[in-house]
Design a protein around this motif. Structure first.
Motif, PDB file in Angstrom:
ATOM      1  N   VAL A 165     -13.579  -6.398  -3.270  1.00 48.87           N
ATOM      2  CA  VAL A 165     -12.898  -6.391  -4.096  1.00 48.87           C
ATOM      3  C   VAL A 165     -11.339  -6.070  -3.902  1.00 48.87           C
ATOM      4  O   VAL A 165     -10.896  -5.285  -3.036  1.00 48.87           O
ATOM      5  CB  VAL A 165     -13.302  -5.371  -5.271  1.00 48.87           C
ATOM      6  CG1 VAL A 165     -12.268  -5.438  -6.373  1.00 48.87           C
ATOM      7  CG2 VAL A 165     -14.708  -5.670  -5.858  1.00 48.87           C
ATOM      8  N   ASP A 166     -10.358  -6.884  -4.420  1.00 48.67           N
ATOM      9  CA  ASP A 166      -8.905  -6.712  -4.186  1.00 48.67           C
ATOM     10  C   ASP A 166      -8.634  -5.279  -4.758  1.00 48.67           C
ATOM     11  O   ASP A 166      -8.647  -4.866  -5.861  1.00 48.67           O
ATOM     12  CB  ASP A 166      -8.125  -7.806  -4.464  1.00 48.67           C
ATOM     13  CG  ASP A 166      -6.909  -7.560  -4.291  1.00 48.67           C
ATOM     14  OD1 ASP A 166      -6.328  -6.736  -3.431  1.00 48.67           O
ATOM     15  OD2 ASP A 166      -6.177  -8.630  -4.734  1.00 48.67           O
ATOM     16  N   GLY A 167      -8.008  -4.668  -3.931  1.00 50.29           N
ATOM     17  CA  GLY A 167      -7.445  -3.146  -4.233  1.00 50.29           C
ATOM     18  C   GLY A 167      -6.262  -3.223  -5.224  1.00 50.29           C
ATOM     19  O   GLY A 167      -6.412  -2.202  -6.323  1.00 50.29           O
ATOM     20  N   ALA A 168      -5.700  -4.324  -5.304  1.00 55.66           N
ATOM     21  CA  ALA A 168      -4.643  -4.428  -6.410  1.00 55.66           C
ATOM     22  C   ALA A 168      -5.068  -4.586  -7.804  1.00 55.66           C
ATOM     23  O   ALA A 168      -4.514  -4.333  -8.569  1.00 55.66           O
ATOM     24  CB  ALA A 168      -3.709  -5.758  -5.950  1.00 55.66           C
ATOM     25  N   PHE A 173      -8.382   0.267   3.834  1.00 59.98           N
ATOM     26  CA  PHE A 173      -6.922  -0.127   3.620  1.00 59.98           C
ATOM     27  C   PHE A 173      -6.391  -0.390   5.158  1.00 59.98           C
ATOM     28  O   PHE A 173      -7.051   0.059   6.256  1.00 59.98           O
ATOM     29  CB  PHE A 173      -6.189   1.547   3.561  1.00 59.98           C
ATOM     30  CG  PHE A 173      -6.322   2.016   2.062  1.00 59.98           C
ATOM     31  CD1 PHE A 173      -5.731   1.337   1.080  1.00 59.98           C
ATOM     32  CD2 PHE A 173      -7.523   3.124   2.156  1.00 59.98           C
ATOM     33  CE1 PHE A 173      -5.951   1.933  -0.126  1.00 59.98           C
ATOM     34  CE2 PHE A 173      -7.632   3.464   0.723  1.00 59.98           C
ATOM     35  CZ  PHE A 173      -7.010   3.004  -0.274  1.00 59.98           C
ATOM     36  N   ALA A 174      -5.415  -1.053   5.248  1.00 60.35           N
ATOM     37  CA  ALA A 174      -4.504  -1.573   6.358  1.00 60.35           C
ATOM     38  C   ALA A 174      -3.211  -1.884   5.984  1.00 60.35           C
ATOM     39  O   ALA A 174      -2.850  -2.058   4.727  1.00 60.35           O
ATOM     40  CB  ALA A 174      -5.194  -2.615   7.238  1.00 60.35           C
ATOM     41  N   ASP A 175      -2.160  -1.859   6.603  1.00 64.35           N
ATOM     42  CA  ASP A 175      -0.928  -2.202   6.549  1.00 64.35           C
ATOM     43  C   ASP A 175      -0.713  -3.493   6.435  1.00 64.35           C
ATOM     44  O   ASP A 175       0.444  -4.226   5.981  1.00 64.35           O
ATOM     45  CB  ASP A 175       0.342  -1.611   7.530  1.00 64.35           C
ATOM     46  CG  ASP A 175       0.286   0.036   7.080  1.00 64.35           C
ATOM     47  OD1 ASP A 175      -0.297   0.483   6.344  1.00 64.35           O
ATOM     48  OD2 ASP A 175       0.673   0.595   8.178  1.00 64.35           O
ATOM     49  N   ILE A 190      -4.856   2.430  -6.471  1.00 67.43           N
ATOM     50  CA  ILE A 190      -5.994   3.053  -5.457  1.00 67.43           C
ATOM     51  C   ILE A 190      -5.026   3.650  -4.086  1.00 67.43           C
ATOM     52  O   ILE A 190      -5.365   4.719  -3.865  1.00 67.43           O
ATOM     53  CB  ILE A 190      -7.051   1.956  -4.928  1.00 67.43           C
ATOM     54  CG1 ILE A 190      -7.760   1.617  -6.196  1.00 67.43           C
ATOM     55  CG2 ILE A 190      -7.909   2.556  -3.846  1.00 67.43           C
ATOM     56  CD1 ILE A 190      -8.788   0.414  -5.671  1.00 67.43           C
ATOM     57  N   ARG A 191      -4.235   2.937  -3.711  1.00 66.43           N
ATOM     58  CA  ARG A 191      -3.376   3.446  -2.587  1.00 66.43           C
ATOM     59  C   ARG A 191      -2.528   4.354  -2.855  1.00 66.43           C
ATOM     60  O   ARG A 191      -2.398   5.409  -2.081  1.00 66.43           O
ATOM     61  CB  ARG A 191      -2.527   2.251  -1.991  1.00 66.43           C
ATOM     62  CG  ARG A 191      -1.550   2.653  -0.808  1.00 66.43           C
ATOM     63  CD  ARG A 191      -0.758   1.279  -0.501  1.00 66.43           C
ATOM     64  NE  ARG A 191      -1.824   0.330   0.199  1.00 66.43           N
ATOM     65  CZ  ARG A 191      -1.978   0.185   1.586  1.00 66.43           C
ATOM     66  NH1 ARG A 191      -1.738   1.287   2.437  1.00 66.43           N
ATOM     67  NH2 ARG A 191      -2.770  -0.583   2.181  1.00 66.43           N
ATOM     68  N   ARG A 192      -1.975   4.551  -4.095  1.00 69.89           N
ATOM     69  CA  ARG A 192      -1.378   5.814  -4.621  1.00 69.89           C
ATOM     70  C   ARG A 192      -2.217   7.182  -4.564  1.00 69.89           C
ATOM     71  O   ARG A 192      -1.681   8.038  -4.580  1.00 69.89           O
ATOM     72  CB  ARG A 192      -0.620   5.643  -5.727  1.00 69.89           C
ATOM     73  CG  ARG A 192       0.768   4.426  -5.874  1.00 69.89           C
ATOM     74  CD  ARG A 192       1.404   4.838  -7.022  1.00 69.89           C
ATOM     75  NE  ARG A 192       1.028   4.422  -8.261  1.00 69.89           N
ATOM     76  CZ  ARG A 192       0.950   2.992  -8.387  1.00 69.89           C
ATOM     77  NH1 ARG A 192       1.496   1.969  -7.620  1.00 69.89           N
ATOM     78  NH2 ARG A 192       0.199   2.230  -9.464  1.00 69.89           N
ATOM     79  N   LYS A 193      -3.511   6.837  -5.167  1.00 71.11           N
ATOM     80  CA  LYS A 193      -4.449   7.706  -5.179  1.00 71.11           C
ATOM     81  C   LYS A 193      -5.037   8.396  -4.200  1.00 71.11           C
ATOM     82  O   LYS A 193      -5.061   9.514  -3.624  1.00 71.11           O
ATOM     83  CB  LYS A 193      -5.617   7.494  -6.154  1.00 71.11           C
ATOM     84  CG  LYS A 193      -6.581   8.500  -6.385  1.00 71.11           C
ATOM     85  CD  LYS A 193      -7.729   8.109  -7.227  1.00 71.11           C
ATOM     86  CE  LYS A 193      -8.796   9.418  -7.318  1.00 71.11           C
ATOM     87  NZ  LYS A 193      -9.703   9.058  -8.126  1.00 71.11           N
ATOM     88  N   LEU A 194      -5.209   7.526  -3.029  1.00 64.22           N
ATOM     89  CA  LEU A 194      -5.880   7.727  -1.945  1.00 64.22           C
ATOM     90  C   LEU A 194      -5.003   8.146  -0.824  1.00 64.22           C
ATOM     91  O   LEU A 194      -5.137   8.735   0.301  1.00 64.22           O
ATOM     92  CB  LEU A 194      -7.299   6.689  -1.271  1.00 64.22           C
ATOM     93  CG  LEU A 194      -8.135   6.585  -2.517  1.00 64.22           C
ATOM     94  CD1 LEU A 194      -9.194   5.557  -2.077  1.00 64.22           C
ATOM     95  CD2 LEU A 194      -8.854   7.835  -2.784  1.00 64.22           C
ATOM     96  N   LEU A 211       1.158  -3.088   0.976  1.00 64.83           N
ATOM     97  CA  LEU A 211       2.197  -1.744   1.019  1.00 64.83           C
ATOM     98  C   LEU A 211       2.984  -1.588  -0.214  1.00 64.83           C
ATOM     99  O   LEU A 211       3.241  -0.794  -1.141  1.00 64.83           O
ATOM    100  CB  LEU A 211       2.967  -1.425   2.359  1.00 64.83           C
ATOM    101  CG  LEU A 211       2.136  -1.509   3.651  1.00 64.83           C
ATOM    102  CD1 LEU A 211       2.968  -1.402   4.864  1.00 64.83           C
ATOM    103  CD2 LEU A 211       1.340  -0.207   3.477  1.00 64.83           C
ATOM    104  N   ASP A 212       3.537  -2.729  -0.608  1.00 62.41           N
ATOM    105  CA  ASP A 212       4.462  -3.069  -1.702  1.00 62.41           C
ATOM    106  C   ASP A 212       4.190  -3.950  -2.682  1.00 62.41           C
ATOM    107  O   ASP A 212       4.435  -5.257  -2.115  1.00 62.41           O
ATOM    108  CB  ASP A 212       5.890  -2.805  -1.076  1.00 62.41           C
ATOM    109  CG  ASP A 212       7.054  -2.392  -2.185  1.00 62.41           C
ATOM    110  OD1 ASP A 212       6.680  -1.819  -3.227  1.00 62.41           O
ATOM    111  OD2 ASP A 212       8.133  -3.200  -1.771  1.00 62.41           O
ATOM    112  N   PRO A 213       4.085  -3.912  -3.741  1.00 62.74           N
ATOM    113  CA  PRO A 213       3.769  -2.686  -4.619  1.00 62.74           C
ATOM    114  C   PRO A 213       2.555  -2.070  -4.236  1.00 62.74           C
ATOM    115  O   PRO A 213       1.557  -2.682  -4.245  1.00 62.74           O
ATOM    116  CB  PRO A 213       4.115  -3.033  -6.015  1.00 62.74           C
ATOM    117  CG  PRO A 213       3.536  -4.527  -6.116  1.00 62.74           C
ATOM    118  CD  PRO A 213       3.892  -5.178  -4.644  1.00 62.74           C
ATOM    119  N   ALA A 214       2.556  -0.667  -4.256  1.00 58.85           N
ATOM    120  CA  ALA A 214       1.431  -0.016  -3.756  1.00 58.85           C
ATOM    121  C   ALA A 214       0.326   0.087  -4.865  1.00 58.85           C
ATOM    122  O   ALA A 214       0.828   0.062  -6.209  1.00 58.85           O
ATOM    123  CB  ALA A 214       1.715   1.659  -3.643  1.00 58.85           C
TER     124      ALA A 214
END
Length: 155
Positions: A40-43, A60-62, A102-106, A96-99
């Motif tokens: 599933v796409d994190g976005a 996650f990865a950059d 899920i990225r902001r939480k974890l 990475l952008d926009p975060a």
């Protein structure tokens, strides 16, 4: 053809058909499709939607070109049927952008594997790819999973 010979062929045919057929429904080959590995796409993923339903494994990865990211997905896919049986959902986030929420939480740094429990808590964070077998062992040690196994929900 005489009646006894015809009856004999019918009996042989019926017997062979009976032996070829499964004895009961439990012995029949599974016709249900195996769940296909589809992260599933994190976005677009919402962790709250999985609480008490699934065990999120967030990768996650950059960049999607990160070798560790590709290796982690390969390791998970190799064990997918067993992981799916443990109610795992794989969420990937390489933007990475926009975060994403899920990225902001974890708050990962570079490559990161985050294993979460069904109640929405972070169980384990790993900075390197982790084998599917290790993920399954970690899940099987979780209290909720142990309760599932005791109650016969282990698949």
């Amino acid at each position: 053809m005489s009646a006894p010979i015809t009856l004999g062929f019918a009996l042989v045919f019926a017997l062979s058909a009976t032996l070829a057929a499964p004895l009961n429904a439990q012995e029949a080959p599974a016709t249900a499709a195996v769940e296909v590995f589809a992260p599933v796409d994190g976005a677009t993923a919402d962790l709250a939607a999985y609480v008490w339903q699934k065990r999120p494994v967030v990768v996650f990865a950059d960049s999607p070109n990160d070798p560790a990211f590709a290796e982690q997905l390969r390791l998970i896919e190799a064990r997918w049927p067993e992981l799916a049986a443990r109610d795992v959902v794989v969420i990937t986030d390489t933007t990475l952008d926009p975060a994403s929420d899920i990225r902001r939480k974890l708050r990962p740094r570079g490559f990161s594997l985050v294993l979460m429990t069904k109640d929405g808590q972070v169980s384990i964070r790993k900075p390197l790819p982790w084998d599917g077998r290790e993920i399954m062992r970690a899940i099987d040690k979780m209290p909720i999973r142990r309760e599932e196994i005791r109650n016969g929900a282990a698949r």
